[in-house]
Scaffold this active site. Structure first.
Site, mmCIF file in Angstrom:
data_model
loop_
_atom_site.group_PDB
_atom_site.id
_atom_site.type_symbol
_atom_site.label_atom_id
_atom_site.label_comp_id
_atom_site.label_asym_id
_atom_site.label_seq_id
_atom_site.Cartn_x
_atom_site.Cartn_y
_atom_site.Cartn_z
ATOM 1 C CG ASP A 14 -1.889 -1.173 1.208
ATOM 2 O OD1 ASP A 14 -2.505 -1.403 0.163
ATOM 3 O OD2 ASP A 14 -1.991 -1.873 2.225
ATOM 4 C CB CYS A 15 3.325 2.898 1.093
ATOM 5 S SG CYS A 15 4.576 1.871 1.872
ATOM 6 C CB CYS A 18 4.928 -1.846 0.105
ATOM 7 S SG CYS A 18 4.263 -1.463 1.729
ATOM 8 C CB CYS A 360 10.215 6.436 9.236
ATOM 9 S SG CYS A 360 10.510 5.351 10.644
ATOM 10 C CB CYS A 362 6.781 6.089 5.197
ATOM 11 S SG CYS A 362 7.158 4.380 5.617
ATOM 12 C CG ASP A 404 -1.820 17.750 -38.573
ATOM 13 O OD1 ASP A 404 -1.267 18.274 -39.548
ATOM 14 O OD2 ASP A 404 -2.774 16.957 -38.667
ATOM 15 C CB THR A 406 -6.121 18.264 -41.909
ATOM 16 O OG1 THR A 406 -5.753 19.278 -42.838
ATOM 17 C CG2 THR A 406 -7.397 17.576 -42.368
ATOM 18 C CG ASP A 601 -3.694 12.251 -37.868
ATOM 19 O OD1 ASP A 601 -2.565 11.825 -37.577
ATOM 20 O OD2 ASP A 601 -4.066 12.410 -39.041
ATOM 21 C CG ASP A 687 7.255 8.171 9.786
ATOM 22 O OD1 ASP A 687 7.932 8.710 8.890
ATOM 23 O OD2 ASP A 687 6.726 7.055 9.663
#
Length: 709
Positions: A14-15, A18, A360, A362, A404, A406, A601, A687
């Site tokens: 989750d971070c 990790c 830390c 994080c 561009d 056209t 395009d 932290d």
């Protein structure tokens, strides 16, 4: 070495810290290459030689690091699925909070009953609570990541117990687990941005059964190319396809971000997840579920999240020596005052441990990827598909945007701009010309017919059909004789053009318009002027870009007269009559001065798009546009370029805010720790607080609106 793509979902990642830990561990395994960890999507992708490292080893390594591998995708491009939400009591991190909190409460209760043994009760609570964290620290060290957040926590907690601060050690562990759960919650909010895209595609569809005309309800994922589905008013379209029966207005906001419904009729393309507003449609499926527009957008966004932005790479490199440096500083805080100045060892060990917790990384590590993930997600929801953090960063630094003409600045098809009658009324001239051009496939003829229909004109009857004079004109027979529509040169060959009309033709052509003349017998009845007109929002977009200090220039292969006319109308410079190699050379020249974006395009402009700092394709959700360039404007609006740059600038601002929050809070609490003001529980709370603030600030981007540009 034969490798194949392998992708797996990972729970508990989750971070960014990790992700770094998993990436380091995977890179040490034999037969593993091209490791891409996407913590925002919770996925691990890599190239794997299964003869050297079976998938089971990958899963065991993930479990040893404290993460739970989920079912591997059947292929890297399988249908995206919404992550199942488990009941709260099955959340491993929430259980850790409850267990460590219960241990602390138990230690507190026992210390009230038997006060002399208070230290031992809290020490036991701290040690038992620390076991899972210490195990992850050990496995991380074995896997090549010795300086992880778990390592800092383990060292700090053990040190606190050894100097008699077991109560604070137990509180610190509880707060650490709370911080990890908050990271999980924040990551879930970020993932919701992409899962919202997945959920717009209905799970079921009404499919026609053979030639019987009966319908059956089937899973949308089971639809095959060529199947015909019935979409009633108010339903979502289950798959990309082509309308084969019916007319309706369709809201394509899930794909393009545009809430204004688009009229659809037989032959028109529709996209999965769009909402059928009124009439019933029958749609022939043109892509499987894994290949529909929404699925491709989600895959491209996830791939973009896997790629790292320059700032993120810089912080990753910084974090590799930041943590060991922080541990060295904490060690110096512990030993220098007692050895050098005779200070109390216990006091400075305590302050050194507080310094260790404050250090830390994080919040710092998550500062960039959290903002990038939010920026990519909100862009995809608003029809701005950006293929990577590096692209998102670069967009905000662009100083020149080349367009561009056209199909990019213009609508890509001629429009009738002027009708000048010599004989009769303007509408009569347009109606006769449209009747002559009634069955043509030429763009000019089709534009004349569209203009007549738009005015609701009644067309005169043509006898015997039309006949073409290749490259010159087209003629037809009316009740009163023959009439033809042709170029001014053809008209001059057939009859004498009046001087006033010749002047009008010259003036219209000077404005970059194509002029055709309606002739009946030997008489010039009138002229019609056409031009590929600018998109309705193009002039406003150019003004907004220049107001931001960004130069705009048109690069086109069209003639100089037309280019000057369109560019003058839009308030920009133009470079005309450029072949692809000349356009490429112009982009290279501009890029030597400052970062440049090229908007085209996605097909004819491919070399220039590739050479630019950022290539932007006008997409409309087409297959080619989704696979071409660095960014795609799915809403097919020129103003999307302004929105892309504004989103990039908002993301860059968010990143530097996050870095300032992370480093600023650490600097403040480092000073208070050295002065003896900060306790251990305050240090870990600082932290955790910095991580929460940085994540919350990044999540603000999910509420970004295009109007902010």
């Amino acid at each position: 070495m034969a490798t194949e793509a392998y992708k797996i979902r990972v729970e508990g990642m989750d971070c960014a810290s990790c992700a770094l830990k998993i990436e380091t561990a995977m890179q040490r395994l034999p037969g593993v290459a091209d490791v891409r960890v996407n913590y925002s999507a919770g996925t691990l992708a890599l190239q794997l030689d299964q003869d050297r490292t079976p998938p089971q080893i990958i899963e065991e390594q993930l479990r040893s690091l404290g993460y739970q591998p989920l079912a591997a995708a059947s292929s890297p491009n399988s249908v995206p699925a919404v992550r199942e939400r488990s009941p709260w009591w099955k959340d491993a991190k929430l259980r850790s909070i409850l267990i460590t909190a219960a241990m602390f409460v138990l230690a507190f209760a026992l210390s009230q009953i038997v006060p002399p043994h208070e230290r031992w009760f809290y020490s036991a609570a701290a040690v038992v609570s620390l076991i899972p964290i210490a195990r992850r620290a050990l496995m991380g060290a074995v896997a090549g990541a010795p300086f992880s957040i778990e390592t800092l926590m383990t060292v700090a907690a053990i040190g606190a117990v050894m100097i008699g601060e077991a109560e604070e050690a137990a509180v610190v562990i509880v707060l650490f687990n709370v911080g990890e759960w908050l990271e999980t919650f924040a990551a879930g909010r970020a993932r919701a941005g992409i899962e919202a895209l997945i959920e717009v595609v209905p799970r079921t569809a009404w499919r026609l059964r053979g030639g019987s005309g009966e319908v059956e309800e089937v899973p949308a994922a089971d639809l095959k190319i060529g199947d015909v589905v019935v979409v009633r008013a108010g339903d979502r379209i289950p798959s990309d396809g082509k309308v084969i029966e019916g007319r309706s207005d369709v809201n394509e906001a899930p794909i393009t971000g545009e809430s204004v419904p688009v009229a659809k009729a037989i032959g028109d393309q529709v996209y999965a997840g769009s909402i059928n507003a009124n009439g019933e449609l029958r749609i022939e499926t043109t892509s499987a579920a894994a290949d529909n527009t929404i699925a491709r957008i989600i895959h491209l966004v996830e791939q973009a999240q896997e790629s790292k932005a320059p700032t993120e790479r810089m912080i990753d490199r910084l974090s590799r020596w930041y943590t060991p440096a922080a541990m060295l500083v904490a060690l110096l805080v512990i030993i220098v005052p007692p050895l050098g100045f005779g200070e109390d060892w216990s006091t400075w060990i305590y302050r050194g441990l507080a310094t260790l917790l404050i250090a830390c990384p994080c919040a710092l590590v998550i500062s960039t990827p959290a903002a990038i993930a939010s920026g990519l997600a909100v862009g995809a929801r608003k029809g701005l598909l950006i293929k990577g953090g590096a692209v998102l960063e670069t967009l905000g630094k662009v100083k020149t945007v080349a367009f561009d003409k056209t199909g990019t600045l213009t609508l890509g098809q001629p429009q009738v701009t002027d009708v000048v009658a010599v004989v009769g009324q303007d509408d009569a001239v347009l109606a006769r010309a449209a009747a002559v051009e009634g069955n043509t496939s030429h763009p000019i003829g089709q534009a004349i017919v569209r203009a007549a229909k738009a005015r609701g004109l009644q067309l005169p009857v043509v006898f015997g059909g039309s006949q073409a004079v290749p490259g010159k004109a087209i003629s037809a027979r009316f009740k009163d004789g023959f009439a033809c529509v042709g170029s001014p040169r053809f008209a001059a060959e057939r009859t004498t053009i009046p001087p006033e009309l010749a002047t009008t033709i010259s003036s219209l052509e000077h404005e970059g318009k194509t002029v055709v003349v309606l002739i009946s017998g030997k008489t010039c009845e009138g002229v019609i002027a056409l031009r590929d007109e600018p998109r309705p929002d193009a002039a406003g977009a150019m003004q907004q870009l220049t107001s931001k200090g960004i130069a705009v220039v048109m690069l086109t292969g069209d003639n100089a007269r037309t280019a000057r006319a369109i560019a003058g109308q839009l308030g920009m410079e133009s470079r005309a009559e450029l072949l692809p190699d000349a356009k490429l050379a112009e982009i290279s020249r501009l890029k030597d001065v400052s970062p440049v974006a090229m908007v085209g395009d996605g097909i004819n402009d491919a070399p220039a798009l590739a050479a630019a700092s950022v290539g932007i394709a006008m997409g409309g959700g087409t297959d080619v546009a989704l696979e071409t360039a660095d960014a795609v404007l799915l809403n097919d609006r020129t103003r999307g370029v302004v929105e892309l740059i504004a989103l990039s600038q908002a993301t860059l601002g968010n990143i530097w805010q996050n870095i300032s929050i992370a480093l600023g809070l650490k600097a403040v609490f480092l000073a208070t720790s050295l002065l003896g003001v900060t306790t251990l529980w305050m240090a870990i709370l600082a932290d955790t607080g910095a991580t929460v603030l940085v994540t919350a600030n990044a999540l603000r981007l999910l509420r970004w609106r295009a109007s902010e540009s």
